[in-house]
Structures are given as C-alpha cells and as structure tokens.
Write a protein that holds these residues in place. Sequence first.
Motif, PDB file in Angstrom:
ATOM      1  N   GLU A  37       0.821  -1.204   0.000  1.00  0.00           N
ATOM      2  CA  GLU A  37       0.000   0.000   0.000  1.00  0.00           C
ATOM      3  C   GLU A  37       0.859   1.259   0.000  1.00  0.00           C
ATOM      4  O   GLU A  37       0.566   2.233  -0.694  1.00  0.00           O
ATOM      5  N   THR A  38       1.957   1.245   0.742  1.00  0.00           N
ATOM      6  CA  THR A  38       2.859   2.401   0.814  1.00  0.00           C
ATOM      7  C   THR A  38       3.535   2.661  -0.538  1.00  0.00           C
ATOM      8  O   THR A  38       3.629   3.797  -0.981  1.00  0.00           O
ATOM      9  N   ILE A  39       3.973   1.612  -1.183  1.00  0.00           N
ATOM     10  CA  ILE A  39       4.730   1.765  -2.427  1.00  0.00           C
ATOM     11  C   ILE A  39       3.820   1.974  -3.635  1.00  0.00           C
ATOM     12  O   ILE A  39       4.058   2.843  -4.455  1.00  0.00           O
ATOM     13  N   LEU A  40       2.769   1.164  -3.744  1.00  0.00           N
ATOM     14  CA  LEU A  40       1.898   1.230  -4.919  1.00  0.00           C
ATOM     15  C   LEU A  40       0.746   2.225  -4.765  1.00  0.00           C
ATOM     16  O   LEU A  40      -0.014   2.444  -5.708  1.00  0.00           O
ATOM     17  N   LYS A  41       0.602   2.784  -3.569  1.00  0.00           N
ATOM     18  CA  LYS A  41      -0.445   3.762  -3.286  1.00  0.00           C
ATOM     19  C   LYS A  41      -1.856   3.199  -3.480  1.00  0.00           C
ATOM     20  O   LYS A  41      -2.787   3.907  -3.841  1.00  0.00           O
ATOM     21  N   GLN A  42      -1.983   1.894  -3.274  1.00  0.00           N
ATOM     22  CA  GLN A  42      -3.301   1.263  -3.308  1.00  0.00           C
ATOM     23  C   GLN A  42      -3.250  -0.033  -2.512  1.00  0.00           C
ATOM     24  O   GLN A  42      -2.185  -0.626  -2.347  1.00  0.00           O
ATOM     25  N   LYS A  43      -4.399  -0.450  -2.022  1.00  0.00           N
ATOM     26  CA  LYS A  43      -4.464  -1.690  -1.246  1.00  0.00           C
ATOM     27  C   LYS A  43      -4.260  -2.876  -2.184  1.00  0.00           C
ATOM     28  O   LYS A  43      -4.683  -2.831  -3.337  1.00  0.00           O
ATOM     29  N   PRO A  44      -3.612  -3.931  -1.679  1.00  0.00           N
ATOM     30  CA  PRO A  44      -3.455  -5.130  -2.512  1.00  0.00           C
ATOM     31  C   PRO A  44      -4.825  -5.706  -2.876  1.00  0.00           C
ATOM     32  O   PRO A  44      -5.759  -5.656  -2.073  1.00  0.00           O
ATOM     33  N   LYS A  45      -4.924  -6.257  -4.065  1.00  0.00           N
ATOM     34  CA  LYS A  45      -6.196  -6.822  -4.517  1.00  0.00           C
ATOM     35  C   LYS A  45      -6.544  -8.102  -3.775  1.00  0.00           C
ATOM     36  O   LYS A  45      -7.698  -8.452  -3.642  1.00  0.00           O
ATOM     37  N   SER A  46      -5.506  -8.800  -3.304  1.00  0.00           N
ATOM     38  CA  SER A  46      -5.763 -10.048  -2.597  1.00  0.00           C
ATOM     39  C   SER A  46      -4.698 -10.293  -1.537  1.00  0.00           C
ATOM     40  O   SER A  46      -3.592  -9.763  -1.622  1.00  0.00           O
ATOM     41  N   SER A  47      -5.051 -11.100  -0.561  1.00  0.00           N
ATOM     42  CA  SER A  47      -4.086 -11.507   0.458  1.00  0.00           C
ATOM     43  C   SER A  47      -3.284 -12.680  -0.078  1.00  0.00           C
ATOM     44  O   SER A  47      -3.774 -13.440  -0.906  1.00  0.00           O
ATOM     45  N   MET A  48      -2.087 -12.821   0.415  1.00  0.00           N
ATOM     46  CA  MET A  48      -1.236 -13.941   0.015  1.00  0.00           C
ATOM     47  C   MET A  48      -0.913 -14.773   1.243  1.00  0.00           C
ATOM     48  O   MET A  48      -0.887 -14.260   2.357  1.00  0.00           O
ATOM     49  N   GLY A  49      -0.627 -16.036   1.020  1.00  0.00           N
ATOM     50  CA  GLY A  49      -0.350 -16.944   2.122  1.00  0.00           C
ATOM     51  C   GLY A  49       1.012 -16.750   2.753  1.00  0.00           C
ATOM     52  O   GLY A  49       1.204 -17.014   3.932  1.00  0.00           O
ATOM     53  N   LEU A  50       1.996 -16.273   1.969  1.00  0.00           N
ATOM     54  CA  LEU A  50       3.359 -16.142   2.472  1.00  0.00           C
ATOM     55  C   LEU A  50       4.013 -14.895   1.888  1.00  0.00           C
ATOM     56  O   LEU A  50       3.993 -14.685   0.678  1.00  0.00           O
ATOM     57  N   SER A  51       4.573 -14.094   2.759  1.00  0.00           N
ATOM     58  CA  SER A  51       5.302 -12.899   2.326  1.00  0.00           C
ATOM     59  C   SER A  51       6.746 -13.028   2.782  1.00  0.00           C
ATOM     60  O   SER A  51       7.011 -13.347   3.935  1.00  0.00           O
ATOM     61  N   THR A  52       7.662 -12.780   1.864  1.00  0.00           N
ATOM     62  CA  THR A  52       9.080 -12.967   2.124  1.00  0.00           C
ATOM     63  C   THR A  52       9.856 -11.727   1.699  1.00  0.00           C
ATOM     64  O   THR A  52       9.566 -11.129   0.673  1.00  0.00           O
ATOM     65  N   LEU A  53      10.841 -11.394   2.489  1.00  0.00           N
ATOM     66  CA  LEU A  53      11.714 -10.262   2.204  1.00  0.00           C
ATOM     67  C   LEU A  53      13.110 -10.801   1.940  1.00  0.00           C
ATOM     68  O   LEU A  53      13.589 -11.677   2.662  1.00  0.00           O
ATOM     69  N   VAL A  54      13.754 -10.291   0.897  1.00  0.00           N
ATOM     70  CA  VAL A  54      15.088 -10.765   0.542  1.00  0.00           C
ATOM     71  C   VAL A  54      15.947  -9.573   0.121  1.00  0.00           C
ATOM     72  O   VAL A  54      15.438  -8.591  -0.399  1.00  0.00           O
ATOM     73  N   LYS A  55      17.243  -9.674   0.383  1.00  0.00           N
ATOM     74  CA  LYS A  55      18.197  -8.643  -0.042  1.00  0.00           C
ATOM     75  C   LYS A  55      18.984  -9.172  -1.235  1.00  0.00           C
ATOM     76  O   LYS A  55      19.402 -10.328  -1.248  1.00  0.00           O
TER      77      LYS A  55
END
Length: 122
Positions: A46-64
């Motif tokens: 929401e912060t980056i795309l300036k809109q709420k996600p269309k759907s929830s996801m089962g797993l969110s992962t952050l990687v460098k």
Amino acid sequence: MSLILIRASNKKKTLNTLADLERHAKLNINTKPRILDSKKAELVVETILKQKPKSSMGLSTLVKVKEKTPYTITQVMSIHPPAHVIVISEEYDIYTKLESKFKDLDVLGGYYSSKNKSNKNT
C-alpha cells in the motif's frame, strides 16, 4: 543493495520465485530470505503502490540482493515469476524500517542459492 518483497500463495511458489530471481533475472541474493508478516507486507504494498493489494497472500518474504535498485527493477521486470514481486527502493521511508528489522525476522526454510557468491554483476 536492494530489498525485494515476494508475496506468494504458498512456499513452493516463493522458492520458485527466488530461483527465478537468481537464474533468469541474474540477481545475487546475499542473505537468507526472511518471512514478513502478511499484514505488514500489505502495508508495504500500500505504501509503495499507493493502493491496497487486490488479494491476500499466504506467504510474504523479504530478501536482499546485491545489485542496486535501478538494475534490480529492470531485471525483475524482464521475468514472469509465479508470485507478486516488489522491489523496495531506498527512496521510501519503509525501506529503512524493513532494513533495520530484517535480521529479527524468521528465516524462510528450504532456500538454497544456486549461485556462486563471488559473482559480480553490480
């Protein structure tokens, strides 16, 4: 260095996306991927795309990844991974917050890099 948020419906799709980032986008993942709470991931979207996600996801992962953000964005745009992938630029305030909390997040099990860590494509 860039941060990438991966939102997938399950672990298998997350692992396939990580492999796609390395093999096809030719990015160098330089840390173990970390699990990010889905609600926090939705806030990042929401912060980056300036809109709420269309759907929830089962797993969110952050990687460098080792590469700089402009290169990372270009490379991610060239592939079609089985998950929602967002490159988080340093220009967003959320980048600093995620960067500082990264080491405290749980490690995603089952990920093994297929690349040699001495590769230099920056």
